[in-house]
Design an enzyme around this catalytic site. Structure first.
Site, mmCIF file in Angstrom:
data_model
loop_
_atom_site.group_PDB
_atom_site.id
_atom_site.type_symbol
_atom_site.label_atom_id
_atom_site.label_comp_id
_atom_site.label_asym_id
_atom_site.label_seq_id
_atom_site.Cartn_x
_atom_site.Cartn_y
_atom_site.Cartn_z
ATOM 1 N N LYS A 164 0.825 -1.221 0.000
ATOM 2 C CA LYS A 164 0.000 0.000 0.000
ATOM 3 C C LYS A 164 0.862 1.275 0.000
ATOM 4 C CE LYS A 164 -3.949 -2.273 2.265
ATOM 5 N NZ LYS A 164 -4.975 -2.150 3.342
ATOM 6 N N TYR A 204 -12.555 -2.258 -3.445
ATOM 7 C CA TYR A 204 -13.072 -2.296 -2.075
ATOM 8 C C TYR A 204 -14.596 -2.174 -2.036
ATOM 9 C CZ TYR A 204 -8.515 -2.284 0.266
ATOM 10 O OH TYR A 204 -7.277 -2.629 0.764
ATOM 11 N N ASN A 248 -1.999 0.387 6.660
ATOM 12 C CA ASN A 248 -1.523 -0.882 7.217
ATOM 13 C C ASN A 248 -0.711 -1.732 6.233
ATOM 14 O OD1 ASN A 248 -3.621 -1.763 5.670
ATOM 15 N ND2 ASN A 248 -4.703 -2.842 7.294
ATOM 16 N N HIS A 273 -2.210 -5.597 1.642
ATOM 17 C CA HIS A 273 -3.499 -6.270 1.456
ATOM 18 C C HIS A 273 -3.234 -7.698 1.015
ATOM 19 C CE1 HIS A 273 -7.353 -7.531 -0.180
ATOM 20 N NE2 HIS A 273 -6.657 -7.972 -1.215
ATOM 21 N N GLU A 313 -9.705 -10.566 -7.672
ATOM 22 C CA GLU A 313 -8.730 -9.486 -7.467
ATOM 23 C C GLU A 313 -7.562 -9.612 -8.442
ATOM 24 O OE1 GLU A 313 -9.814 -8.980 -2.706
ATOM 25 O OE2 GLU A 313 -7.845 -9.726 -3.271
#
Ligand code: ATP
Ligand code: MG
Length: 140
Positions: A11, A51, A114, A117, A128
Site C-alpha cells: 500500500k 473495495y 496498514n 493487502h 482481485e
C-alpha cells in the site's frame, strides 16, 4: 496442501517509505513466490471497485483516498496454501494487534495505513488477480 495463488497489494504508506523490498523479503522468507508484480497509481474507480465490499462502511471514502494517494505495488503470490499463509504473514488488520514478525507489526502505521493487502478467500483472490493482471503477466 495445494499450490494456490493470492493477490497482494503493497500500500501507499509502504511505497512512500521505500519499503517495497523490505516487504518482499518477508514475503519470500515465508516461502511465497512473487509470480507477478507491478507498480501502479490506482485510479479512484479501481479503488472503489476493489473495495466495493466495504462501500457501506464509514471508512470507505478515507480508504479509497488512501489507496489512490501514492503508488501501490500489486502482486500475485504463489505457494502452498498461499491465501492463509499470506494472511498470517501480514498479521492483524490493526498493527496494534499484529503478532511479532508480521508485515503489519513490522511496518504498518495504523489500521488504515496498514502496509499490505491480501485476499481472504479463493473466490476473492481470483477476482482481485483478474482486476489487475492479464493471464500472460503471471509467470509461475
Ligand atoms: P485487506 O482487505 O486490506 O487485506 P483486511 O482484510 O485485514 O485488510 P478488511 O476488514 O478487509 O481488513 O478492511 C480492508 C481495509 O480497510 C483494511 O486493510 C484497512 O486498510 C481499512 N480499514 C479497515 N478497518 C478500518 C477502520 N476501522 N478505519 C480505517 N480503515 C480501516
Ligand atoms: Mg480484506
Amino acid at each position: 496442501m495445494a499450490i494456490q495463488r493470492t493477490f497482494s497489494i503493497i500500500k501507499p504508506d509502504a511505497t512512500k517509505r521505500n519499503l517495497t523490498g523490505a516487504v518482499n523479503a518477508v514475503i519470500e522468507k515465508a516461502g511465497l513466490r512473487i509470480v507477478a508484480q507491478k507498480r501502479i497509481l490506482m485510479t479512484r474507480a479501481q479503488a472503489e471497485t476493489f473495495y466495493a465490499v466495504h462501500a457501506a462502511r464509514p471508512f470507505f471514502g478515507e480508504l479509497c483516498d488512501f489507496m489512490t494517494s501514492g503508488p501501490v505495488v500489486v502482486q500475485v503470490l504463489e505457494g502452498e496454501n498461499a491465501i492463509a499463509t499470506y494472511r498470517d504473514v501480514m498479521g492483524a488488520t490493526n498493527p496494534a494487534n499484529a503478532a511479532e514478525g508480521t508485515i503489519r507489526k513490522l511496518f504498518a502505521l495504523s489500521v488504515g495505513e496498514n502496509t499490505a493487502h491480501g485476499s481472504d478467500a479463493p473466490e476473492t483472490a481470483a477476482l482481485e488477480i483478474a482486476q489487475f493482471f492479464a493471464g500472460n503477466e503471471i509467470v509461475g
